[in-house]
Structures are given as structure tokens and as C-alpha cells.
Design an enzyme around this catalytic site. Structure first.
Site, short mmCIF file in Angstrom:
data_model
loop_
_atom_site.label_atom_id
_atom_site.label_comp_id
_atom_site.label_asym_id
_atom_site.label_seq_id
_atom_site.Cartn_x
_atom_site.Cartn_y
_atom_site.Cartn_z
N ASN A 284 1.00 -14.11 17.04
CA ASN A 284 1.48 -15.11 16.08
C ASN A 284 0.48 -15.12 14.92
O ASN A 284 -0.61 -15.67 15.06
CB ASN A 284 1.56 -16.48 16.76
CG ASN A 284 1.84 -17.60 15.76
OD1 ASN A 284 2.27 -17.34 14.64
ND2 ASN A 284 1.58 -18.83 16.17
N LYS B 274 0.57 -16.64 12.17
CA LYS B 274 0.49 -17.92 11.45
C LYS B 274 0.49 -17.65 9.94
O LYS B 274 1.12 -16.69 9.50
CB LYS B 274 -0.75 -18.72 11.87
CG LYS B 274 -0.90 -18.80 13.39
CD LYS B 274 -1.91 -19.82 13.81
CE LYS B 274 -2.14 -19.72 15.31
NZ LYS B 274 -2.73 -20.89 15.89
N GLU C 210 1.56 -23.66 25.85
CA GLU C 210 0.42 -23.63 24.94
C GLU C 210 -0.22 -25.01 24.88
O GLU C 210 0.20 -25.86 24.09
CB GLU C 210 0.88 -23.23 23.54
CG GLU C 210 1.48 -21.85 23.46
CD GLU C 210 1.23 -21.21 22.09
OE1 GLU C 210 0.74 -20.10 22.07
OE2 GLU C 210 1.52 -21.85 21.07
C1 PEP Z 1 -0.93 -19.84 18.88
O1 PEP Z 1 -1.00 -20.17 17.72
O2 PEP Z 1 0.19 -19.73 19.42
C2 PEP Z 1 -2.16 -19.60 19.62
C3 PEP Z 1 -2.12 -19.44 20.90
O3 PEP Z 1 -3.33 -19.56 18.86
P1 PEP Z 1 -4.79 -19.08 19.37
O4 PEP Z 1 -4.61 -17.84 20.20
O5 PEP Z 1 -5.55 -18.81 18.10
O6 PEP Z 1 -5.34 -20.20 20.16
#
Ligand code: PEP
Length: 257
Positions: free
Chosen positions: A9, A11, A175
Site C-alpha cells: 500500500n 499510500k 490492521e
Molecule cells: C498500511 O498502511 O496498511 C500499513 C500496514 O502500513 P505500515 O506497514 O507502514 O504499518
């Protein structure tokens, strides 16, 4: 056997030149090992969810490659006077296999309610995309012992609208909000407990869907902790934020799958 995934992801990150370099490295590193081509290992798949503005670039670069791609969000509306929105159908036209819906950043920063997430989920399915449905609790909610209540509220927003059958073809991502971008990862045992709980709850709707639904873990997954997380019986891979922007880290996570 249910399929396993490592999905990045990105972002709000990227740029044409940086994307091209990153995609090249990932595509090469994932290679035939990924199940996108017939010769690959069909039990696992690698993908990247990119800002929608880059979908054309990613489609062009990965069409004949080994990595799938998807969107990070779609509109709750199908079409109309909604300035700035991108519909699920539009992203599907660029070859997306999936889209994230209900990411905690969308819920917290952009006010996506459970109802809005359910609308986005429905639009994704109608467009032929697999929704990657994110659920997770905040630190306060975990400390208060409310993890299961919160993630079930988020899941029920979907099953109340679409029934248990609505989870067919879906990728679920647990998550914990306190682990996203914080460097704090849930321990394998902590994550496994929630994944097992989710699968048990889904089995109350449909045993086959529960057995087959991939449940990914997301929250500060790195190549150094991926192996122990992915060894858990109910963790079917990862949704990777920060580490998906660094080819060596992302590939390290992929190779741990
Ligand atoms: C995410 O944004 O879905 C995520 C898991 O971020 P990170 O791996 O940076 O914690």
C-alpha cells in the site's frame, strides 16, 4: 487451499520516475515465483495498491509482468456530480484486481463511516474488484478489551448489507491501528488470535468462505518480522505500508511468504 498474498500500500507516495524504478525491481525480484502467470506458484500472489493517478503507469509497466495491482480506495458513488472522486469501475478499466476499502487512515482522517465503507465495498464488487477490507482497533480500544467488538462492528457493516455470502472473493486485512506506521508490530500470537477469531466468526455465516478467505496482517511488517507472522496458521500474508516503498524490504517480505 486458500491463497496467500503480499500486497503493498503505497499510500500518498510516489512519482513517475521513482515508481518505474521500484516496479522494475519488484517485478524482477518476484519473478515467476508469483502466481500471476501460469508457470508461477498459484498459491501465492504479489501486488501493489498505488495512488489512482498512477494506475495507467502501473498497468503499462506490469501488464506482462508478475505483479498484480489495485487501488487504495474507491468512491462510495458509482457516477455523477462528485468532484474529485474515482469510481471502482474506473479503476477496473486500468486492470486493477482489487481495491483497499476501510483502511484506518480513510476512516480516521477522511471520516469513512462503516456505512460508507460498505458502499465502497459494494461498488468494488460490482466492478469486479476484490475488496481488501481493512478492520482494526485503536490502542485505546485494545487496552479497553474491545478489539473483538470493534472488528465485528466493522465486519457486520458488510455482512448486514450483503449477507455472509458477500464475503466470497474478499481479502480481509486485520490492521491494528496502533501498529500502522508506528514500528510497533502485533506479536505473531496477538495477530493470530484475532485472525482465528475472525475466521471463526465468518464460519458462522459460511464454512467454505471462512476456510477460503485470505486474512492478511498489516501493521509495521518488515522483512525482519514477516517470517514469524506468516508462520501463523491463520495469517495468510500481509498488507504492507512503509516497507512496500523499499524494493529490498518488500521483496524480503515476499520471500517470507
Ligand atoms: C498500511 O498502511 O496498511 C500499513 C500496514 O502500513 P505500515 O506497514 O507502514 O504499518
Amino acid at each position: 487451499m486458500r491463497k496467500r498474498f503480499v500486497i503493498g500500500n503505497w499510500k500518498l507516495n510516489g512519482g513517475l520516475a521513482a515508481n518505474a524504478a521500484l516496479l522494475d525491481k519488484i517485478n524482477l525480484g518476484v519473478g515467476i515465483n508469483a502466481g500471476k502467470t501460469e508457470a508461477g506458484d498459484q498459491s501465492k500472489s504479489c501486488g501493489v495498491c498505488v495512488p489512482s493517478i498512477y494506475l495507467a503507469q502501473v498497468q503499462h509497466q506490469l501488464a506482462d509482468g508478475f505483479v498484480d495491482w489495485g487501488a487504495q480506495d474507491v468512491s462510495r458513488f458509482a457516477a455523477g456530480a462528485y468532484t474529485g472522486e474515482v469510481s471502482a469501475k474506473m479503476t477496473a478499466e486500468f486492470g486493477c484486481r482489487y481495491t483497499i476499502v476501510g483502511h484506518s487512515e480513510r476512516r480516521a482522517v477522511f471520516g469513512d463511516s462503516d456505512a460508507a465503507v460498505a458502499e465502497k465495498f459494494g461498488n468494488a464488487k460490482n466492478a469486479g474488484l476484490a475488496p481488501i477490507l481493512c478492520v482494526g482497533e485503536t490502542l485505546e480500544e485494545r487496552i479497553a478489551g474491545r478489539t473483538e467488538i470493534i472488528i465485528m462492528r466493522q465486519l457486520r457493516a458488510i455482512t448486514d448489507k450483503f449477507g455472509g455470502a458477500g464475503l466470497d472473493g474478499v481479502i480481509l486485512a486485520y490492521e491494528p491501528v496502533w501498529a500502522i506506521g508506528t514500528g510497533k508490530t502485533a506479536t505473531p500470537a496477538e495477530a493470530e488470535a484475532v485472525h482465528a477469531f475472525l475466521r471463526a466468526e465468518i464460519s458462522k455465516f459460511d464454512l467454505e468462505i471462512a476456510a477460503n478467505i485470505p486474512i492478511l496482517y498489516g501493521g509495521s511488517v518488515k522483512k525482519s518480522n514477516a517470517t514469524e507472522l506468516f508462520a501463523m496458521p491463520n495469517i495468510d500474508g500481509g498488507l504492507i505500508g512503509g516497507a512496500s516503498l523499499v524494493a529490498e524490504e518488500f521483496l524480503g517480505i515476499w520471500h517470507a511468504l
